[in-house]
Structure formats: C-alpha cells, structure tokens
Scaffold this active site. Structure first.
Site, PDB file in Angstrom:
ATOM      1  N   LYS A  15      18.565 -20.143  22.727  1.00 45.07           N
ATOM      2  CA  LYS A  15      17.868 -18.942  23.245  1.00 45.07           C
ATOM      3  C   LYS A  15      18.364 -17.684  22.541  1.00 45.07           C
ATOM      4  O   LYS A  15      17.573 -16.792  22.207  1.00 45.07           O
ATOM      5  CB  LYS A  15      18.112 -18.811  24.762  1.00 45.07           C
ATOM      6  CG  LYS A  15      17.552 -19.973  25.570  1.00 45.07           C
ATOM      7  CD  LYS A  15      17.916 -19.880  27.039  1.00 45.07           C
ATOM      8  CE  LYS A  15      19.369 -20.086  27.359  1.00 45.07           C
ATOM      9  NZ  LYS A  15      19.905 -21.439  27.097  1.00 45.07           N
ATOM     10  N   HIS A  40      25.646 -17.632  24.409  1.00 46.72           N
ATOM     11  CA  HIS A  40      24.500 -17.456  23.519  1.00 46.72           C
ATOM     12  C   HIS A  40      25.004 -17.060  22.137  1.00 46.72           C
ATOM     13  O   HIS A  40      25.806 -16.148  21.999  1.00 46.72           O
ATOM     14  CB  HIS A  40      23.549 -16.381  24.070  1.00 46.72           C
ATOM     15  CG  HIS A  40      22.936 -16.782  25.382  1.00 46.72           C
ATOM     16  ND1 HIS A  40      22.078 -15.980  26.092  1.00 46.72           N
ATOM     17  CD2 HIS A  40      23.040 -17.929  26.108  1.00 46.72           C
ATOM     18  CE1 HIS A  40      21.702 -16.615  27.196  1.00 46.72           C
ATOM     19  NE2 HIS A  40      22.275 -17.788  27.226  1.00 46.72           N
TER      20      HIS A  40
HETATM   21  P1  GDP Z   1      21.801 -20.785  23.901  1.00 51.57           P
HETATM   22  O1  GDP Z   1      22.812 -20.914  24.978  1.00 51.57           O
HETATM   23  O2  GDP Z   1      20.476 -21.306  24.295  1.00 51.57           O
HETATM   24  O3  GDP Z   1      21.705 -19.397  23.326  1.00 51.57           O
HETATM   25  O4  GDP Z   1      22.312 -21.724  22.721  1.00 51.57           O
HETATM   26  P2  GDP Z   1      23.829 -21.871  22.177  1.00 51.57           P
HETATM   27  O5  GDP Z   1      24.165 -20.684  21.379  1.00 51.57           O
HETATM   28  O6  GDP Z   1      24.761 -22.261  23.271  1.00 51.57           O
HETATM   29  O7  GDP Z   1      23.709 -23.178  21.293  1.00 51.57           O
HETATM   30  C1  GDP Z   1      22.844 -23.254  20.221  1.00 51.57           C
HETATM   31  C2  GDP Z   1      23.652 -23.523  18.933  1.00 51.57           C
HETATM   32  O8  GDP Z   1      22.775 -23.929  17.928  1.00 51.57           O
HETATM   33  C3  GDP Z   1      24.316 -22.275  18.394  1.00 51.57           C
HETATM   34  O9  GDP Z   1      25.478 -22.651  17.698  1.00 51.57           O
HETATM   35  C4  GDP Z   1      23.271 -21.714  17.444  1.00 51.57           C
HETATM   36  O10 GDP Z   1      23.821 -20.900  16.413  1.00 51.57           O
HETATM   37  C5  GDP Z   1      22.703 -22.975  16.868  1.00 51.57           C
HETATM   38  N1  GDP Z   1      21.277 -22.928  16.510  1.00 51.57           N
HETATM   39  C6  GDP Z   1      20.265 -22.221  17.064  1.00 51.57           C
HETATM   40  N2  GDP Z   1      19.075 -22.551  16.469  1.00 51.57           N
HETATM   41  C7  GDP Z   1      19.380 -23.497  15.541  1.00 51.57           C
HETATM   42  C8  GDP Z   1      18.585 -24.264  14.625  1.00 51.57           C
HETATM   43  O11 GDP Z   1      17.365 -24.162  14.547  1.00 51.57           O
HETATM   44  N3  GDP Z   1      19.271 -25.152  13.831  1.00 51.57           N
HETATM   45  C9  GDP Z   1      20.628 -25.311  13.898  1.00 51.57           C
HETATM   46  N4  GDP Z   1      21.197 -26.196  13.068  1.00 51.57           N
HETATM   47  N5  GDP Z   1      21.385 -24.621  14.755  1.00 51.57           N
HETATM   48  C10 GDP Z   1      20.769 -23.734  15.570  1.00 51.57           C
HETATM   49  P1  IMO Z   2      23.400 -21.239  28.304  1.00 50.07           P
HETATM   50  O1  IMO Z   2      22.877 -19.909  28.789  1.00 50.07           O
HETATM   51  C1  IMO Z   2      24.316 -25.383  29.318  1.00 50.07           C
HETATM   52  C2  IMO Z   2      25.861 -26.163  33.379  1.00 50.07           C
HETATM   53  C3  IMO Z   2      27.303 -26.610  33.551  1.00 50.07           C
HETATM   54  C4  IMO Z   2      27.189 -27.429  34.825  1.00 50.07           C
HETATM   55  C5  IMO Z   2      26.151 -26.653  35.641  1.00 50.07           C
HETATM   56  C6  IMO Z   2      26.767 -25.702  36.663  1.00 50.07           C
HETATM   57  O2  IMO Z   2      24.414 -21.131  27.230  1.00 50.07           O
HETATM   58  O3  IMO Z   2      22.272 -22.146  27.984  1.00 50.07           O
HETATM   59  P2  IMO Z   2      27.969 -23.354  36.481  1.00 50.07           P
HETATM   60  O4  IMO Z   2      29.233 -22.960  35.762  1.00 50.07           O
HETATM   61  O5  IMO Z   2      26.777 -22.587  36.050  1.00 50.07           O
HETATM   62  O6  IMO Z   2      28.132 -23.369  37.973  1.00 50.07           O
HETATM   63  O7  IMO Z   2      27.743 -24.887  36.046  1.00 50.07           O
HETATM   64  O8  IMO Z   2      25.382 -25.921  34.695  1.00 50.07           O
HETATM   65  N1  IMO Z   2      25.677 -24.917  32.605  1.00 50.07           N
HETATM   66  C7  IMO Z   2      25.174 -24.833  31.361  1.00 50.07           C
HETATM   67  N2  IMO Z   2      24.812 -25.807  30.495  1.00 50.07           N
HETATM   68  N3  IMO Z   2      24.150 -24.108  28.979  1.00 50.07           N
HETATM   69  C8  IMO Z   2      24.484 -23.119  29.826  1.00 50.07           C
HETATM   70  O9  IMO Z   2      24.207 -21.809  29.584  1.00 50.07           O
HETATM   71  C9  IMO Z   2      25.070 -23.461  31.070  1.00 50.07           C
HETATM   72  N4  IMO Z   2      25.520 -22.757  32.132  1.00 50.07           N
HETATM   73  C10 IMO Z   2      25.875 -23.648  33.066  1.00 50.07           C
HETATM   74  O10 IMO Z   2      27.746 -27.390  32.473  1.00 50.07           O
HETATM   75  O11 IMO Z   2      26.635 -28.709  34.581  1.00 50.07           O
HETATM   76 MG    MG Z   3      24.673 -21.763  25.317  1.00 48.52          MG
END
Ligand code: GDP
Ligand code: IMO
Ligand code: MG
Length: 441
Positions: A15, A40
């Site tokens: 995201k 994020h």
């Molecule tokens: P969010 O919580 O939804 O914002 O996602 P996270 O940041 O926790 O996890 C997504 C991971 O994938 C991060 O390390 C991003 O930099 C990476 N990422 C996002 N889009 C892509 C993609 O299209 N390809 C690859 N290889 N990595 C991506």
């Molecule tokens: P983003 O925004 C993935 C999961 C935790 C656990 C459950 C409850 O980066 O996508 P909490 O601490 O919220 O009470 O945990 O939700 N969880 C996530 N999993 N991405 C997240 O956030 C999460 N935030 C919480 O692993 O199963």
């Molecule tokens: Mg995340």
C-alpha cells in the site's frame, strides 16, 4: 475529491508504494485506522523509508493526518518524525483530537493477553503494539483520547479511573508484576509532557473539520488504509484479525468525512500477486509441505519479512475468493497489483480460483474462520513468466510486461470486476507502472 487506498488481503500488499505514487497528486494524506502496527514501505530513488505511523505522504512533503479512527502511540510518532527530520524531510503531521492514545499499559496487556490466549490457539500473532487493548478501551468508553492529553485535569481524572483497573487486571487476572506502566503518577507525568509537545507544535486538529476545509477548497485527499480486508475486525478472519476497520467504510468513520464523499471518490484495492501473512490462523492456499521450497524462494525474493516485527511471513498462492470478498466489501473502483516481478522465473504459478467445502464449490469466503480453515482451494495453473529487466519494463509501460503475466493480471481484474490502475514490478517508485491515476478518474 478523495482516493481511498485499501489492502485487499492480509496486509503488506504494498500500500505504501501506491500511497507514495498517488500521494504526489494529493494535497493531504490521511490515515483512518490502525496505529504503529502498520509498516508501510516507500522507496524513492533507492532510498527506503519504513513508516509505522507517519502517513506515507510525508516522503512527498504532503500534510499528513492521523484520523480519529487511529490509535496513536505518541512516542512512536515523535521518534518517527525525529528520524525523518534527521533524513532531511520535514513532515507536517496532524493528529485528531478524537483519536485514542496507546498507553504504556496497553502494550503490556497486548503481550500478556496473547500469551494467555496461545493455550487455546486464539492468539492472533499481534505486533505487540497495544492495538487491541486500546480499541477495547475505546469501545468500553474508558479510553484516553489525544484531546485529553492537552488538559492535565481531564487526563488525571481519566487515569485515576482506568489505571487501577488495569493494574488489577494485570496483577489479579494475569498474575504479573505490574510496573510503572500501571502507575497513575508516572503515566500522568509522562503523558502530560507529551500533551505539552503536541500543543507547542500545534499538532492536534479536529480531523473532520481540518480535512473538510481542504475538500471545500477543491483540494484532493488521499486516505491511506493500513492492514487489509481479511484482517478487518468485521470482515476478516476473526479472531485472527486486527481491531479496526481497514475496509473503505473506515475511511468515513475514521476521519469525519461522510461516506457519500468517500463514495463519490475512488476506492483502490491493493493486491499482492500472491499471499503473505504475518500472524496465526488458517490459510487455505498456503505453500507448505512439498511446496516449502517454493515458499522460501518467494519469501527471499519478495523480502517477505515483517516491516514492523521482522518475522518471516507465511506465503501462499493468490486466494481469489478472498479478492472477490474484498471487492464487494470495499466497492473497488480500481485495483493495483504488486509483486508481479517476484513470481517471475518460477516453474509454476497457481491461484486458488475457488474453494471446495463439504462438496460445495464456493467463490467467496465463508463467514466463519473455522469453515474457511476447512476450505480446500481449487487451484488453477497459469503459464509462468521468466525474469526480465523489470526496470526497463517499468520504463516502457504495461505492454512491455511479459504476455503470460498480463494474462494473469487480466484474470485478476476480471474476477474482482475492477480495472487495473497500476502494476508493481519492483519496490521503487519508478518500478510501478501506472495505467490510470485515480485522481483523474
Ligand atoms: P504495506 O504494508 O502494504 O505498505 O506493504 P509493506 O511495505 O509492509 O510490504 C511490501 C514490501 O514489498 C515492501 O518492502 C515494498 O518495498 C515492497 N514492494 C512493494 N511493491 C513491490 C513490487 O511490486 N515488487 C517488489 N519486488 N516489491 C514491492
Ligand atoms: P500493514 O499496514 C500485516 C496482523 C498481526 C496479527 C493481527 C493483529 O503493514 O499492512 P495487531 O497488532 O494489529 O493487534 O495484530 O493483525 N497485522 C498485520 N499484518 N500487515 C499489517 O499492517 C498488520 N497489522 C497487523 O500480524 O495477526
Ligand atoms: Mg506492511
């Protein structure tokens, strides 16, 4: 207008990358739920930013708002802002006075309740940030709100009511030695000072009024969802969920901007091309047993380790009934599919097209997690696609994506009945291929 970014699966769909991309066209970026359980990632020109609380628009110098639906740990907020300042950014973050505050005792209780639940396999594998206990107190009408930190008398009154209860819970029910986190005077002193800093830096707002004034002026607002639809407290795999509503309805209740306004805007579902999961509970399309090597390959290549906790994420094939559920629940006007590059070079690419449950074929998720856990996915195989120079593909645009990957994308778009607005072929801002900008739709 507004654009709402929502996770379609179990969180970590990428995201942050899309909020960063489209945040460039917004005037304000607002979170509407969750807290520092989110992680994020924004990558710009090779520089990586991992944000837990500060809205991802900060990397683009946009005003960031933490809406009333968020739970805010002010210590995390200040340290994140300070770190970003050290890296040369100047984040302008405003916090809703109606948002609830994660207090030290919430974090302690999160840990001990998880441990207690684990005997019955009811622990969700939380991030340990105190999210659940804070939302519990919000619903129980005994929470501390950001606005309460600004008035020492109110803060003192609230703490004197709630802290002894929490201390009794910790000591008498869970049998732990409650420390400073459960001491009225210590907590009062620390949080009164936090209130002072919030006041001095003019950080608190009436979120609805603040965001509404931008919209009245014709400005654009991006709502940044955290977590994902299947860990939504209402629409997710309860009890293995978070304690808020990441789904699009949360953008209205969590900011004070009406659902008609949110609904006149765009709601974009962020989809990871496969599944990842941090946390416990069933996962019908999980790659386990003979498929563990494949899971390892995807985990390593996709860097699937928790942004917040560093935990290795569980890996599965795309769960299409989960996406159909997400599309209906959120009313997607478009989707973005990330991590298409991570599946490149695999010998096989499959999706769970539907489920088989007690001899019946299901196309969307059952309402109870017990039934979901008994679902057998009906797998559909796709022609794999090979490794290519993804940076070059990103520069050339959608048609440069390997044909087999495009067939996969077309299939997803058809199943969720929403057009593709963007495709992620790498983590960097330059590696997201934009087909449509939701602010222009
Ligand atoms: P969010 O919580 O939804 O914002 O996602 P996270 O940041 O926790 O996890 C997504 C991971 O994938 C991060 O390390 C991003 O930099 C990476 N990422 C996002 N889009 C892509 C993609 O299209 N390809 C690859 N290889 N990595 C991506
Ligand atoms: P983003 O925004 C993935 C999961 C935790 C656990 C459950 C409850 O980066 O996508 P909490 O601490 O919220 O009470 O945990 O939700 N969880 C996530 N999993 N991405 C997240 O956030 C999460 N935030 C919480 O692993 O199963
Ligand atoms: Mg995340």
């Amino acid at each position: 207008m507004t654009v709402t970014i929502v996770g379609s699966q179990l969180g970590d769909e990428g995201k942050g990358a899309l909020v960063d991309l489209w945040g460039g066209d917004a005037d304000v970026v607002a979170r509407y739920q969750g807290g520092d359980n989110a992680g994020h990632t924004v990558v710009e020109g090779g520089d990586e930013y991992k944000l837990s609380l500060v809205p991802s628009g900060a990397v683009r110098d946009k005003v960031g708002v933490l809406g009333n639906g968020c739970v805010v740990n002010p210590k995390t907020l200040f340290s994140e802002i300070d770190e970003l300042r050290e890296r040369g950014l100047d984040p302008d973050v405003r916090v809703a006075r109606r948002a609830h505050v994660i207090m030290p005792y919430h974090r302690v209780l999160d840990g001990i309740e998880e441990e207690a639940k684990s005997d019955s396999d009811l622990d969700a594998g939380t991030t340990g940030r105190g999210i659940g206990p804070t939302y519990e107190d919000k619903a129980g009408r005994r929470g501390i709100r950001v606005g309460d930190l600004l008035d020492p008398d109110v803060l003192r009154d609230r703490l004197e009511y709630v802290v002894p209860q929490k201390r009794a819970l910790a000591e008498d029910v869970f049998g732990i030695d409650a420390g400073e986190a459960f001491d009225v005077d210590a907590v009062f002193e620390e949080y009164r000072e936090i209130g002072e800093r919030l006041k001095t830096e003019s950080m608190t707002v009436n979120a609805g009024e603040f965001l509404g004034s931008f919209l009245d002026d014709g400005d654009d607002v991006l709502f940044e969802g955290a977590q994902g639809t299947s860990i939504d407290i209402d629409h997710g795999i309860y009890p293995y969920v978070t304690s808020s509503n990441p789904t699009a309805g949360g953008a209205a209740t969590g900011t004070g901007i009406g659902p008609t306004v949110v609904g006149r805007g765009e709601v974009v579902g962020i989809v990871k091309a496969y599944l990842s999961r941090v946390g416990t509970g069933p996962l019908p399309t999980e790659l386990t047993g003979d498929d563990e090597d494949l899971a390892d390959e995807i985990r390593e290549k996709g860097g699937e380790f928790g942004t917040v906790t560093g935990r290795p994420r569980r890996i599965g094939w795309l769960d299409v009934p989960m996406l159909r559920h997400a599309s209906r629940t959120n009313g997607f006007t478009g989707i973005a599919v990330n991590h298409v590059d991570v599946l490149a070079g695999l010998d096989e690419v499959k999706v769970g097209h539907s489920y088989d449950l007690d001899g019946e074929e299901l196309f969307t998720m059952p309402a109870t997690t017990e039934r979901w856990g008994r679902c057998e996915p009906n797998l559909r195989e796709f022609e794999p696609w090979g490794e290519v120079d993804w940076t070059a593909v990103a520069a050339d645009g959608y048609d440069a994506i390997p044909e087999n990957a495009r067939a996969y994308l077309d299939y997803i778009s058809t199943e969720v009945d929403a057009p593709i607005y963007a495709v992620g072929v790498g983590p960097d801002r330059e590696e997201t291929i934009e087909l449509a900008n939701p602010f222009d739709e």
